[in-house]
Design a protein around this motif. Structure first.
Motif, PDB file in Angstrom:
ATOM      1  N   VAL A 193       0.731  -1.268   0.174  1.00  0.00           N
ATOM      2  CA  VAL A 193      -0.111  -0.105  -0.106  1.00  0.00           C
ATOM      3  C   VAL A 193       0.736   1.265   0.039  1.00  0.00           C
ATOM      4  O   VAL A 193       1.720   1.382   0.805  1.00  0.00           O
ATOM      5  N   LEU A 194       0.746   2.225  -1.135  1.00  0.00           N
ATOM      6  CA  LEU A 194       1.307   3.226  -1.067  1.00  0.00           C
ATOM      7  C   LEU A 194       0.720   4.636  -0.031  1.00  0.00           C
ATOM      8  O   LEU A 194      -0.410   4.337   0.099  1.00  0.00           O
ATOM      9  N   SER A 195       1.346   5.399   0.312  1.00  0.00           N
ATOM     10  CA  SER A 195       0.687   6.398   1.161  1.00  0.00           C
ATOM     11  C   SER A 195      -0.432   6.897   0.495  1.00  0.00           C
ATOM     12  O   SER A 195      -1.271   7.610   1.248  1.00  0.00           O
ATOM     13  N   THR A 196      -0.600   7.063  -0.753  1.00  0.00           N
ATOM     14  CA  THR A 196      -1.854   7.806  -1.286  1.00  0.00           C
ATOM     15  C   THR A 196      -3.058   7.123  -1.197  1.00  0.00           C
ATOM     16  O   THR A 196      -4.325   7.840  -0.885  1.00  0.00           O
ATOM     17  N   VAL A 197      -3.001   5.926  -0.400  1.00  0.00           N
ATOM     18  CA  VAL A 197      -4.333   5.328  -0.071  1.00  0.00           C
ATOM     19  C   VAL A 197      -4.419   4.922   1.176  1.00  0.00           C
ATOM     20  O   VAL A 197      -5.453   4.048   1.680  1.00  0.00           O
ATOM     21  N   GLU A 198      -3.550   5.342   2.042  1.00  0.00           N
ATOM     22  CA  GLU A 198      -3.291   4.742   3.236  1.00  0.00           C
ATOM     23  C   GLU A 198      -4.524   5.293   4.314  1.00  0.00           C
ATOM     24  O   GLU A 198      -4.955   4.672   5.089  1.00  0.00           O
ATOM     25  N   THR A 199      -4.738   6.525   3.936  1.00  0.00           N
ATOM     26  CA  THR A 199      -5.953   7.161   4.806  1.00  0.00           C
ATOM     27  C   THR A 199      -7.340   6.874   4.800  1.00  0.00           C
ATOM     28  O   THR A 199      -8.123   6.678   5.753  1.00  0.00           O
ATOM     29  N   ASP A 246       5.087  26.312  10.764  1.00  0.00           N
ATOM     30  CA  ASP A 246       4.710  26.871   9.524  1.00  0.00           C
ATOM     31  C   ASP A 246       4.898  26.138   8.207  1.00  0.00           C
ATOM     32  O   ASP A 246       4.952  26.786   7.254  1.00  0.00           O
ATOM     33  N   ALA A 247       5.233  25.004   8.398  1.00  0.00           N
ATOM     34  CA  ALA A 247       5.707  24.373   7.145  1.00  0.00           C
ATOM     35  C   ALA A 247       4.409  24.105   6.217  1.00  0.00           C
ATOM     36  O   ALA A 247       3.053  23.911   6.446  1.00  0.00           O
ATOM     37  N   VAL A 248       4.724  23.838   5.051  1.00  0.00           N
ATOM     38  CA  VAL A 248       3.711  23.580   3.842  1.00  0.00           C
ATOM     39  C   VAL A 248       3.908  22.065   3.383  1.00  0.00           C
ATOM     40  O   VAL A 248       4.775  21.859   2.884  1.00  0.00           O
ATOM     41  N   TRP A 249       2.683  21.619   3.456  1.00  0.00           N
ATOM     42  CA  TRP A 249       2.794  20.211   2.933  1.00  0.00           C
ATOM     43  C   TRP A 249       2.176  19.859   1.774  1.00  0.00           C
ATOM     44  O   TRP A 249       0.940  20.528   1.508  1.00  0.00           O
ATOM     45  N   VAL A 250       2.907  19.460   0.598  1.00  0.00           N
ATOM     46  CA  VAL A 250       2.640  19.086  -0.566  1.00  0.00           C
ATOM     47  C   VAL A 250       2.062  17.645  -0.654  1.00  0.00           C
ATOM     48  O   VAL A 250       2.812  16.767  -0.491  1.00  0.00           O
ATOM     49  N   ALA A 251       0.557  17.478  -0.362  1.00  0.00           N
ATOM     50  CA  ALA A 251       0.173  16.056   0.059  1.00  0.00           C
ATOM     51  C   ALA A 251      -0.899  15.827  -0.956  1.00  0.00           C
ATOM     52  O   ALA A 251      -1.723  16.411  -1.757  1.00  0.00           O
ATOM     53  N   PRO A 252      -1.074  14.221  -1.300  1.00  0.00           N
ATOM     54  CA  PRO A 252      -2.254  13.898  -2.094  1.00  0.00           C
ATOM     55  C   PRO A 252      -3.586  14.165  -1.182  1.00  0.00           C
ATOM     56  O   PRO A 252      -3.458  14.145  -0.029  1.00  0.00           O
ATOM     57  N   LEU A 253      -4.457  14.443  -2.115  1.00  0.00           N
ATOM     58  CA  LEU A 253      -5.820  15.056  -1.547  1.00  0.00           C
ATOM     59  C   LEU A 253      -6.278  14.015  -0.547  1.00  0.00           C
ATOM     60  O   LEU A 253      -6.738  14.476   0.557  1.00  0.00           O
ATOM     61  N   ASP A 254      -6.154  12.656  -0.774  1.00  0.00           N
ATOM     62  CA  ASP A 254      -6.907  11.780   0.122  1.00  0.00           C
ATOM     63  C   ASP A 254      -6.106  11.837   1.758  1.00  0.00           C
ATOM     64  O   ASP A 254      -7.094  11.281   2.606  1.00  0.00           O
TER      65      ASP A 254
END
Length: 309
Positions: free
Chosen positions: A102-108, A242-250
């Protein structure tokens, strides 16, 4: 057309082992028979099917187009019979196990719903989940240590020779904690380079999508970065800094709904990558893995139709 009753289980087993090993000698070792016996059995099968299944060379054997077509059906057939026999012998008609990469994109969101539905239908099913970069997971799939890999991986070189099935598309987004200074600025792009970034690991498929988003927006990213595939670490770090997270929407959809994280709008949306199922056609899927594929398709359909999440 009726199935030729002369086709026996041993024909299919020899065919599958030769396809997996790419060598008659290695297949013979695995099956504890002689190489001439393997050759004879495969020749019988080819004559019964009236088709050439393998290309033979000094380096081994490889499937012809007819062989690849036959593999799609022979593998599940043999595995289903093995699973049926095992379930009867064990007395557990609903038992089984599936090994997922499982890749992090579908973990949540995707995976918890898939497992919930699977356990609702198959109470004795064991779902084993391995997480990590796509290169590692696909290498494990190739050697049979995993049944399926789920996530965004179409850009990974390791996917060549494997089978990918699209489920839905998912875009990347930039998120920050509630009350972040950037939320008060009319022009976000110009100020982004002043803040640390949370990015997927370099070299991963999802990182390439993240880098593409910066290119499309004409942004020079900050040199101060946290690079990780850990969603828990990324989330906690962004919530406390104050970090900015570039994240998969899910990965952040629930945080956005609760207000714990806020999306930064750049005036452009990354087009989205393909989330799907990767399998190894040379290895037959177990009955439990087939259950998992069907459930993944169901949840993927709900994603496309915006029924879930």
């Amino acid at each position: 057309m009726n199935i030729d009753t002369r086709i026996k289980f041993r024909h299919l087993v020899c065919f599958l082992e030769a396809a997996q090993q790419g060598s008659l000698a290695r297949a013979a070792d695995k099956l504890a028979v002689s190489q001439p016996a393997i050759s004879k059995t495969l020749k019988e099968l080819e004559e019964l099917l009236a088709a050439s299944l393998f290309e033979r060379s000094k380096s081994g054997v490889s499937l012809t187009e007819a062989g690849v077509a036959f593999l799609r059906y022979a593998g599940p057939c043999v595995q289903a019979l093995r699973d049926g026999v095992s379930s009867l012998r064990g007395g557990e008609y609903e038992a089984g196990a599936v090994r997922l990469g499982v890749l992090s994109t579908v973990e949540t969101l995707l995976l918890p719903e898939v497992v919930r539905r699977l356990h609702q239908q198959h109470p004795a099913l064991v779902v084993s989940v391995v997480t990590g970069p796509s290169a590692y997971l696909l290498s494990q799939l190739r050697v049979g240590e995993l049944d399926l890999v789920v996530g965004r991986m179409t850009d990974s070189p390791q996917i060549h020779g494997l089978t990918f099935e699209h489920l839905y598309s998912e875009s990347m987004t930039l998120v920050v904690r509630a009350g972040h200074p950037l939320l008060a600025l009319p022009q976000v792009r110009e100020a982004l380079h002043d803040y640390a970034l949370v990015l997927p690991l370099a070299g991963t498929t999802i990182r390439r999508f993240a880098d593409s988003l910066f290119v499309q927006c004409g942004i020079s990213p900050s040199r101060q970065r946290l690079e990780t595939l850990s969603l828990a670490l990324s989330r906690r770090y962004v919530q406390s800094s104050d970090a900015v997270w570039v994240a998969p929407l899910d990965a952040v959809r629930l945080d956005l709904r609760s207000g714990e994280l806020v999306e930064l709008h750049l005036g452009i949306q990354e087009p989205g990558g393909s989330v799907g199922i990767c399998s190894n056609a040379s290895l037959p899927l177990s009955l439990a893995a087939h259950w998992c594929v069907e459930t993944l398709r169901e949840v993927g359909k709900d994603y496309r139709e915006e029924v879930y999440p």
